[in-house]
Design a protein around this motif. Structure first.
Motif, mmCIF file in Angstrom:
data_model
loop_
_atom_site.group_PDB
_atom_site.id
_atom_site.type_symbol
_atom_site.label_atom_id
_atom_site.label_comp_id
_atom_site.label_asym_id
_atom_site.label_seq_id
_atom_site.Cartn_x
_atom_site.Cartn_y
_atom_site.Cartn_z
ATOM 1 N N MET A 160 0.828 -1.192 0.000
ATOM 2 C CA MET A 160 0.000 0.000 0.000
ATOM 3 C C MET A 160 0.867 1.249 0.000
ATOM 4 O O MET A 160 1.891 1.309 0.691
ATOM 5 C CB MET A 160 -0.925 -0.008 1.213
ATOM 6 N N LEU A 161 0.445 2.240 -0.792
ATOM 7 C CA LEU A 161 1.090 3.544 -0.839
ATOM 8 C C LEU A 161 0.017 4.597 -0.630
ATOM 9 O O LEU A 161 -0.985 4.626 -1.357
ATOM 10 C CB LEU A 161 1.786 3.758 -2.188
ATOM 11 N N GLY A 162 0.190 5.445 0.357
ATOM 12 C CA GLY A 162 -0.766 6.509 0.620
ATOM 13 C C GLY A 162 -0.047 7.817 0.838
ATOM 14 O O GLY A 162 1.115 7.852 1.264
ATOM 15 N N SER A 163 -0.747 8.929 0.542
ATOM 16 C CA SER A 163 -0.146 10.243 0.717
ATOM 17 C C SER A 163 -1.216 11.246 1.105
ATOM 18 O O SER A 163 -2.331 11.207 0.591
ATOM 19 C CB SER A 163 0.558 10.684 -0.576
ATOM 20 N N ASN A 166 -5.896 18.894 2.238
ATOM 21 C CA ASN A 166 -7.263 18.751 1.729
ATOM 22 C C ASN A 166 -7.409 17.562 0.791
ATOM 23 O O ASN A 166 -8.527 17.110 0.529
ATOM 24 C CB ASN A 166 -7.707 20.021 1.005
ATOM 25 N N LEU A 167 -6.299 17.052 0.277
ATOM 26 C CA LEU A 167 -6.320 15.976 -0.709
ATOM 27 C C LEU A 167 -5.532 14.785 -0.197
ATOM 28 O O LEU A 167 -4.409 14.935 0.291
ATOM 29 C CB LEU A 167 -5.727 16.469 -2.032
ATOM 30 N N ARG A 168 -6.145 13.575 -0.315
ATOM 31 C CA ARG A 168 -5.475 12.347 0.093
ATOM 32 C C ARG A 168 -5.590 11.328 -1.032
ATOM 33 O O ARG A 168 -6.643 11.227 -1.683
ATOM 34 C CB ARG A 168 -6.097 11.776 1.370
ATOM 35 N N VAL A 169 -4.546 10.559 -1.255
ATOM 36 C CA VAL A 169 -4.557 9.521 -2.286
ATOM 37 C C VAL A 169 -4.071 8.215 -1.682
ATOM 38 O O VAL A 169 -3.299 8.198 -0.715
ATOM 39 C CB VAL A 169 -3.668 9.909 -3.500
ATOM 40 N N LYS A 170 -4.529 7.099 -2.283
ATOM 41 C CA LYS A 170 -4.153 5.786 -1.770
ATOM 42 C C LYS A 170 -4.151 4.780 -2.916
ATOM 43 O O LYS A 170 -4.997 4.845 -3.818
ATOM 44 C CB LYS A 170 -5.134 5.344 -0.679
ATOM 45 N N TYR A 171 -3.202 3.841 -2.852
ATOM 46 C CA TYR A 171 -3.058 2.823 -3.901
ATOM 47 C C TYR A 171 -2.644 1.511 -3.242
ATOM 48 O O TYR A 171 -1.792 1.486 -2.348
ATOM 49 C CB TYR A 171 -2.006 3.269 -4.916
ATOM 50 N N ILE A 172 -3.259 0.405 -3.672
ATOM 51 C CA ILE A 172 -2.857 -0.919 -3.197
ATOM 52 C C ILE A 172 -2.712 -1.871 -4.395
ATOM 53 O O ILE A 172 -3.343 -1.673 -5.439
ATOM 54 C CB ILE A 172 -3.864 -1.521 -2.190
ATOM 55 N N HIS A 173 -1.877 -2.869 -4.228
ATOM 56 C CA HIS A 173 -1.710 -3.921 -5.243
ATOM 57 C C HIS A 173 -1.338 -5.188 -4.489
ATOM 58 O O HIS A 173 -0.401 -5.192 -3.690
ATOM 59 C CB HIS A 173 -0.605 -3.551 -6.234
ATOM 60 N N GLY A 174 -2.109 -6.256 -4.723
ATOM 61 C CA GLY A 174 -1.850 -7.456 -3.953
ATOM 62 C C GLY A 174 -2.211 -8.744 -4.659
ATOM 63 O O GLY A 174 -2.757 -8.746 -5.768
ATOM 64 N N PHE A 175 -1.889 -9.843 -3.985
ATOM 65 C CA PHE A 175 -2.140 -11.195 -4.492
ATOM 66 C C PHE A 175 -3.229 -11.837 -3.647
ATOM 67 O O PHE A 175 -3.099 -11.919 -2.422
ATOM 68 C CB PHE A 175 -0.858 -12.023 -4.432
ATOM 69 N N LEU A 176 -4.305 -12.294 -4.292
ATOM 70 C CA LEU A 176 -5.402 -12.933 -3.569
ATOM 71 C C LEU A 176 -5.128 -14.412 -3.341
ATOM 72 O O LEU A 176 -5.082 -14.889 -2.211
ATOM 73 C CB LEU A 176 -6.714 -12.745 -4.340
ATOM 74 N N GLU A 177 -4.954 -15.167 -4.429
ATOM 75 C CA GLU A 177 -4.779 -16.609 -4.276
ATOM 76 C C GLU A 177 -4.447 -17.233 -5.627
ATOM 77 O O GLU A 177 -4.587 -16.603 -6.682
ATOM 78 C CB GLU A 177 -6.056 -17.241 -3.731
ATOM 79 N N ARG A 232 -7.153 2.042 -6.460
ATOM 80 C CA ARG A 232 -6.617 3.388 -6.341
ATOM 81 C C ARG A 232 -7.754 4.325 -5.991
ATOM 82 O O ARG A 232 -8.879 4.157 -6.478
ATOM 83 C CB ARG A 232 -5.933 3.817 -7.649
ATOM 84 N N GLY A 233 -7.497 5.287 -5.121
ATOM 85 C CA GLY A 233 -8.550 6.190 -4.704
ATOM 86 C C GLY A 233 -8.018 7.568 -4.381
ATOM 87 O O GLY A 233 -6.835 7.752 -4.083
ATOM 88 N N LYS A 291 -13.193 19.713 8.098
ATOM 89 C CA LYS A 291 -14.153 20.147 9.111
ATOM 90 C C LYS A 291 -15.362 19.219 9.172
ATOM 91 O O LYS A 291 -15.660 18.647 10.221
ATOM 92 C CB LYS A 291 -14.621 21.571 8.828
ATOM 93 N N SER A 292 -16.026 19.047 8.025
ATOM 94 C CA SER A 292 -17.310 18.348 8.081
ATOM 95 C C SER A 292 -17.590 17.452 6.885
ATOM 96 O O SER A 292 -18.624 16.785 6.866
ATOM 97 C CB SER A 292 -18.445 19.375 8.186
ATOM 98 N N MET A 293 -16.712 17.398 5.874
ATOM 99 C CA MET A 293 -17.056 16.665 4.663
ATOM 100 C C MET A 293 -15.844 15.967 4.056
ATOM 101 O O MET A 293 -14.739 16.521 4.024
ATOM 102 C CB MET A 293 -17.670 17.617 3.626
ATOM 103 N N VAL A 294 -16.085 14.739 3.588
ATOM 104 C CA VAL A 294 -15.091 13.982 2.831
ATOM 105 C C VAL A 294 -15.783 13.408 1.598
ATOM 106 O O VAL A 294 -16.836 12.777 1.708
ATOM 107 C CB VAL A 294 -14.487 12.823 3.655
ATOM 108 N N ILE A 295 -15.204 13.642 0.416
ATOM 109 C CA ILE A 295 -15.721 13.090 -0.838
ATOM 110 C C ILE A 295 -14.622 12.234 -1.457
ATOM 111 O O ILE A 295 -13.475 12.676 -1.595
ATOM 112 C CB ILE A 295 -16.142 14.202 -1.820
ATOM 113 N N GLY A 296 -14.961 10.999 -1.820
ATOM 114 C CA GLY A 296 -13.965 10.080 -2.353
ATOM 115 C C GLY A 296 -14.374 9.466 -3.681
ATOM 116 O O GLY A 296 -15.557 9.299 -3.969
ATOM 117 N N LEU A 297 -13.384 9.133 -4.493
ATOM 118 C CA LEU A 297 -13.588 8.458 -5.774
ATOM 119 C C LEU A 297 -12.533 7.366 -5.889
ATOM 120 O O LEU A 297 -11.348 7.613 -5.674
ATOM 121 C CB LEU A 297 -13.460 9.442 -6.936
ATOM 122 N N SER A 298 -12.969 6.135 -6.214
ATOM 123 C CA SER A 298 -12.018 5.026 -6.245
ATOM 124 C C SER A 298 -12.340 4.048 -7.365
ATOM 125 O O SER A 298 -13.463 3.981 -7.859
ATOM 126 C CB SER A 298 -12.013 4.279 -4.907
#
Length: 224
Positions: A42-45, A49-60, A73-74, A81-88
């Motif tokens: 996982m890589l996050g930053s 006001n802006l946050r980003v996140k990325y993951i890459h993994g092996f299930l099975e 990725r999101g 203060k009162s609101m978070v809007i996300g897109l992934s």
């Protein structure tokens, strides 16, 4: 379990665990904390006001040697203060003895762009892609007043543009909403009431190729 590094603006982590993406408690759609664990990096930053996140993994790896992977990725915006809007975007991809795909290691890449333009490590017909299954989600977490909170998620798996051509198909979608109100809050007592509603369509999280379904060891990765 795992190992990682974190400071004020970056998070790096590799290990075994699970992710829970979306707004609200117990209304996550594609990825939830109730899923079986899997190996991922996982890589996050955080830029304020802006946050980003990325993951890459092996299930099975299935008994017939099909390797299954997950990548997501999101991006989130908050007024702090009162609101978070996300897109992934979340993708499950698989293939016979398929190694991890370098194309998906680009945190800002798009599943559709790579699949339809043959940028993957599997060659297939661009008109009938089958090596991956992607979903897209928008989320909102809003503290409307001091004691009133609204959380919601809307997810798209597939849109049927022309039912006369795409015979037998239907929209792949899901959505959830939760309203929470704290009626009593003091030093001694807290009483919170809530109501939630969740819908997942029949074709959502499913794929014509079963190894691309949103499951892990026979259990859903998201809402059960």
């Amino acid at each position: 379990s795992g190992i990682g590094f974190q400071n004020d603006w970056v998070t790096l982590q590799i290990g075994r665990g699970r992710e829970s993406w979306g707004a609200g408690n117990n209304i996550q759609l594609a990825l939830s904390e109730d899923s079986p664990a899997y190996d991922y990096a996982m890589l996050g930053s955080d830029y304020g006001n802006l946050r980003v996140k990325y993951i890459h993994g092996f299930l099975e790896s299935t008994p017939d040697r099909v390797n299954r992977y997950i990548t997501a990725r999101g991006i989130e915006w908050t007024n702090n203060k009162s609101m978070v809007i996300g897109l992934s975007e979340t993708v499950i991809y698989s293939g016979l003895n398929r190694p991890m795909d370098i194309g998906y290691m680009n945190p800002i890449s798009s599943h559709l762009e790579m699949e339809l333009n043959n940028r993957l490590n599997i060659l297939e017909d661009p008109d009938t892609p089958s090596s991956g299954n992607g979903v897209w989600q928008i989320s909102l977490d809003w503290l409307i007043k001091e004691r009133l909170r609204l959380s919601g998620n809307y997810l798209i798996d597939e849109f049927v543009i022309d039912p006369e051509i795409e015979i037998g198909k239907e929209h792949g979608k899901a959505y959830s909403v939760r309203i929470t109100y704290t009626t009593i809050r003091s030093k001694e007592h807290i009483l919170t009431v809530f109501g939630s509603y969740l819908y997942v369509g029949t074709p959502t999280f499913r794929h014509s190729l079963g190894t691309n379904n949103f499951v892990q060891r026979g259990r859903p990765l998201g809402w059960h």
